[in-house]
Design a protein around this motif. Structure first.
Motif, PDB file in Angstrom:
ATOM      1  N   CYS A  19      29.930 -25.431   9.864  1.00 52.86           N
ATOM      2  CA  CYS A  19      30.826 -26.578   9.864  1.00 52.86           C
ATOM      3  C   CYS A  19      32.119 -26.259  10.570  1.00 52.86           C
ATOM      4  N   GLY A  20      32.717 -27.290  11.144  1.00 50.79           N
ATOM      5  CA  GLY A  20      34.028 -27.161  11.758  1.00 50.79           C
ATOM      6  C   GLY A  20      35.074 -27.680  10.800  1.00 50.79           C
ATOM      7  N   ASP A  21      36.311 -27.725  11.248  1.00 50.35           N
ATOM      8  CA  ASP A  21      37.416 -28.240  10.467  1.00 50.35           C
ATOM      9  C   ASP A  21      37.253 -29.745  10.326  1.00 50.35           C
ATOM     10  N   ASP A  22      37.272 -30.257   9.109  1.00 54.73           N
ATOM     11  CA  ASP A  22      37.049 -31.669   8.853  1.00 54.73           C
ATOM     12  C   ASP A  22      38.040 -32.568   9.568  1.00 54.73           C
ATOM     13  N   ASP A  23      39.237 -32.094   9.874  1.00 53.15           N
ATOM     14  CA  ASP A  23      40.253 -32.911  10.504  1.00 53.15           C
ATOM     15  C   ASP A  23      40.037 -33.090  11.994  1.00 53.15           C
ATOM     16  N   GLU A  90      37.491  -5.396  14.115  1.00 51.67           N
ATOM     17  CA  GLU A  90      37.931  -6.280  15.180  1.00 51.67           C
ATOM     18  C   GLU A  90      37.193  -7.604  15.029  1.00 51.67           C
ATOM     19  N   ALA A  91      37.954  -8.705  14.924  1.00 54.01           N
ATOM     20  CA  ALA A  91      37.355 -10.004  14.667  1.00 54.01           C
ATOM     21  C   ALA A  91      38.232 -11.113  15.234  1.00 54.01           C
ATOM     22  N   VAL A  92      37.602 -12.259  15.495  1.00 56.43           N
ATOM     23  CA  VAL A  92      38.296 -13.428  16.023  1.00 56.43           C
ATOM     24  C   VAL A  92      38.099 -14.582  15.043  1.00 56.43           C
ATOM     25  N   LEU A  93      39.199 -15.201  14.595  1.00 55.37           N
ATOM     26  CA  LEU A  93      39.110 -16.350  13.710  1.00 55.37           C
ATOM     27  C   LEU A  93      38.500 -17.515  14.483  1.00 55.37           C
ATOM     28  N   CYS A  94      37.430 -18.090  13.933  1.00 48.35           N
ATOM     29  CA  CYS A  94      36.707 -19.172  14.610  1.00 48.35           C
ATOM     30  C   CYS A  94      36.952 -20.534  13.992  1.00 48.35           C
ATOM     31  N   LEU A  95      37.021 -20.590  12.676  1.00 50.45           N
ATOM     32  CA  LEU A  95      37.253 -21.865  12.014  1.00 50.45           C
ATOM     33  C   LEU A  95      37.681 -21.649  10.582  1.00 50.45           C
ATOM     34  N   THR A  96      38.359 -22.659  10.059  1.00 53.34           N
ATOM     35  CA  THR A  96      38.687 -22.701   8.648  1.00 53.34           C
ATOM     36  C   THR A  96      38.187 -24.050   8.129  1.00 53.34           C
ATOM     37  N   SER A  97      37.877 -24.088   6.851  1.00 52.29           N
ATOM     38  CA  SER A  97      37.435 -25.353   6.263  1.00 52.29           C
ATOM     39  C   SER A  97      37.786 -25.364   4.792  1.00 52.29           C
ATOM     40  N   GLY A 102      40.341 -29.304  -2.093  1.00 48.92           N
ATOM     41  CA  GLY A 102      40.883 -27.979  -1.832  1.00 48.92           C
ATOM     42  C   GLY A 102      40.546 -26.907  -2.847  1.00 48.92           C
ATOM     43  N   GLN A 103      39.524 -27.106  -3.676  1.00 48.00           N
ATOM     44  CA  GLN A 103      39.141 -26.089  -4.655  1.00 48.00           C
ATOM     45  C   GLN A 103      38.539 -24.856  -3.999  1.00 48.00           C
ATOM     46  N   ASN A 104      37.884 -25.041  -2.850  1.00 51.46           N
ATOM     47  CA  ASN A 104      37.260 -23.942  -2.120  1.00 51.46           C
ATOM     48  C   ASN A 104      37.661 -24.047  -0.654  1.00 51.46           C
ATOM     49  N   GLU A 105      37.943 -22.902  -0.055  1.00 51.91           N
ATOM     50  CA  GLU A 105      38.284 -22.850   1.366  1.00 51.91           C
ATOM     51  C   GLU A 105      37.576 -21.660   1.991  1.00 51.91           C
ATOM     52  N   THR A 106      37.378 -21.721   3.299  1.00 53.56           N
ATOM     53  CA  THR A 106      36.761 -20.603   4.007  1.00 53.56           C
ATOM     54  C   THR A 106      37.522 -20.300   5.290  1.00 53.56           C
ATOM     55  N   ALA A 107      37.381 -19.053   5.707  1.00 52.08           N
ATOM     56  CA  ALA A 107      37.845 -18.594   7.013  1.00 52.08           C
ATOM     57  C   ALA A 107      36.658 -17.852   7.625  1.00 52.08           C
ATOM     58  N   SER A 108      36.214 -18.290   8.804  1.00 52.25           N
ATOM     59  CA  SER A 108      35.032 -17.721   9.445  1.00 52.25           C
ATOM     60  C   SER A 108      35.447 -16.978  10.709  1.00 52.25           C
ATOM     61  N   TYR A 109      34.943 -15.756  10.837  1.00 56.34           N
ATOM     62  CA  TYR A 109      35.302 -14.872  11.939  1.00 56.34           C
ATOM     63  C   TYR A 109      34.070 -14.434  12.723  1.00 56.34           C
TER      64      TYR A 109
END
Length: 168
Positions: A19-23, A90-97, A102-109
């Protein structure tokens, strides 16, 4: 309770991996019956959708997170605990959701590091948050930690990893 929360975070991590950022959802491009619209509302003239729909998604993110769009910002993760470390590989931030409410959030690298390097790195980097290596509900190795009332789960995947944050 911890096992149930870990299972819930594992499900969230699976969902977030695609999934991408909902906004910043794109509107249909040529495949959806109309011209693609970029996240700033502009169109690309009805071409194939191409990179205009993706925005500023880093090249490293396109394979492990094909639905990532826009420019991710770790500042959007409100559940990120104070003192949370930068990725230990070494990692690159790709998306947050986030889930609704807002009970759960993710950061995907995205990363070229192996699953073992990701797990060992986070096991060490999150030691102050009582990190442990566990197996999630579907048999994958994960690292979990607790920072105050926030439960953290690091789940490696092909070409990257997802960090899920949930309020306990």
């Amino acid at each position: 309770m911890r096992t149930a929360l870990a299972a819930a975070l594992a499900a969230l991590a699976l969902i977030a991996a695609g999934c991408g950022d909902d906004d910043t959802e794109p509107t249909p491009g040529a495949d959806g019956g109309g011209p693609a619209v970029t996240e700033d509302g502009g169109g690309d003239g009805g071409g194939d959708g191409g990179d205009d729909v993706l925005g500023d998604v880093p090249e490293e993110c396109k394979e492990p997170f094909p639905l990532a769009i826009g420019t991710p910002d770790l500042g959007d993760v409100t559940l990120l605990p104070d003192g949370f470390p930068d990725p230990p590989v070494e990692a690159v931030l790709c998306l947050t959701s986030e889930t609704i409410g807002g009970q759960n959030e993710t950061a995907s690298y995205a990363t070229e590091a192996s699953e073992e390097e990701v797990l060992a790195g986070y096991e060490s980097a999150l030691a102050s948050f009582e990190a442990t290596r566990e197996t999630d509900g579907i048999g994958r190795s994960i690292v979990t930690a607790t920072a105050g009332d926030v439960f953290v789960q690091v789940t490696p995947q092909d070409g990257g990893f997802v960090i899920a944050f949930a309020r306990g």
